[in-house]
Scaffold this motif. Structure first.
Motif, PDB file in Angstrom:
ATOM      1  N   SER A 143     -27.983  -5.529  77.347  1.00  0.00           N
ATOM      2  CA  SER A 143     -27.011  -6.070  78.300  1.00  0.00           C
ATOM      3  C   SER A 143     -26.264  -4.945  79.010  1.00  0.00           C
ATOM      4  CB  SER A 143     -26.022  -6.988  77.580  1.00  0.00           C
ATOM      5  OG  SER A 143     -25.373  -6.303  76.518  1.00  0.00           O
ATOM      6  N   LEU A 163     -32.819  -9.304  80.845  1.00  0.00           N
ATOM      7  CA  LEU A 163     -32.080  -9.512  79.595  1.00  0.00           C
ATOM      8  C   LEU A 163     -33.015  -9.632  78.398  1.00  0.00           C
ATOM      9  CD1 LEU A 163     -29.367 -12.041  80.830  1.00  0.00           C
ATOM     10  CD2 LEU A 163     -28.971  -9.696  80.042  1.00  0.00           C
ATOM     11  N   VAL A 193     -28.405  -3.905  81.859  1.00  0.00           N
ATOM     12  CA  VAL A 193     -28.354  -4.919  82.915  1.00  0.00           C
ATOM     13  C   VAL A 193     -27.069  -4.773  83.718  1.00  0.00           C
ATOM     14  CG1 VAL A 193     -28.234  -7.387  83.401  1.00  0.00           C
ATOM     15  CG2 VAL A 193     -29.842  -6.531  81.679  1.00  0.00           C
TER      16      VAL A 193
END
Length: 223
Positions: A194, A189, A197
């Motif tokens: 994001s 992160l 991720v």
């Protein structure tokens, strides 16, 4: 690489040792290891191109690669070196040498794939949807893992440490591996978006689901 993949790698090695009714020949092992490492390294190269990552030692290598810009293949190879001593202690020379060969081939092939992918197509790959790459790359790597597991080969890494901690201190290997992957995601992160991720999580689920459905130690009678 990931929790389930790591556990299947070690379980497959034990299962193969017990159930080697029709052992594979050296040539069959060689072709399977080459095919498996080519597939896994290709999936990793796709992940690298769109900026997503996976779990285990490969995930750590991605983090260091994204943070420093150093070669993923070189980082992956070096990070695995400390784990071979434990592998020798737990699994013996045969499994350890196969694992060393698998890791070395992944390190070499991942760099080779990246060079070839960047030849005229690197920019196009960089614009691909990361979730699409997560699924396609995850499926490709899942097939590669299954090929390696059926031929008593793993990609080493933290799964050896997790099993050692389980045997020595009673710490469940699955929880240890999950904790490592969680740390990798949290660190990611700080380095990637994001969205990347989230795509990485989708990729991990894809890999583990494919392995779980298609490779269960004890299901096959032949090695």
């Amino acid at each position: 690489m990931s929790d389930m993949a790591a556990r299947h790698a070690v379980n497959a090695a034990k299962d193969a040792a017990k159930d080697a009714a029709i052992p594979h020949s050296f040539f069959e092992d060689l072709v399977a290891v080459l095919a498996g490492t080519l597939l896994i390294s290709f999936g990793l190269a796709l992940y690298r191109q769109v900026g997503i990552l996976t779990g285990g030692t490969a995930g750590m290598s991605f983090l260091l690669h994204y943070a420093t810009g150093h070669s993923f293949g070189a980082i992956f190879f070096v990070l695995n070196l400390p784990f071979y001593a434990l592998s020798l202690r737990r699994m013996g020379w045969n499994f350890t040498l196969r694992t060393f060969a698998g890791v070395a081939l992944i390190a070499i092939f991942s760099e080779l794939h990246t060079r070839l992918l960047l030849t005229g197509t690197g920019h196009a790959l960089a614009t691909l949807n990361p979730f699409y790459v997560a699924v396609i790359g995850g499926l490709i790597m899942g097939v590669g893992f299954i090929a390696l597991f059926r031929h008593r080969t793993s990609l080493g890494g933290v799964n050896i440490v997790a099993l050692y901690l389980q045997d020595r201190y009673g710490m469940r290997a699955g929880w240890v591996l999950m904790g490592v992957d969680l740390c990798i995601v949290l660190c990611a992160l700080l380095l990637v978006s994001s969205e990347r991720v989230a795509a990485s999580v989708v990729g991990a689920v894809t890999i583990n689901l494919l392995i779980a459905m298609n490779h269960r130690p004890g299901r096959y009678t032949g090695n």
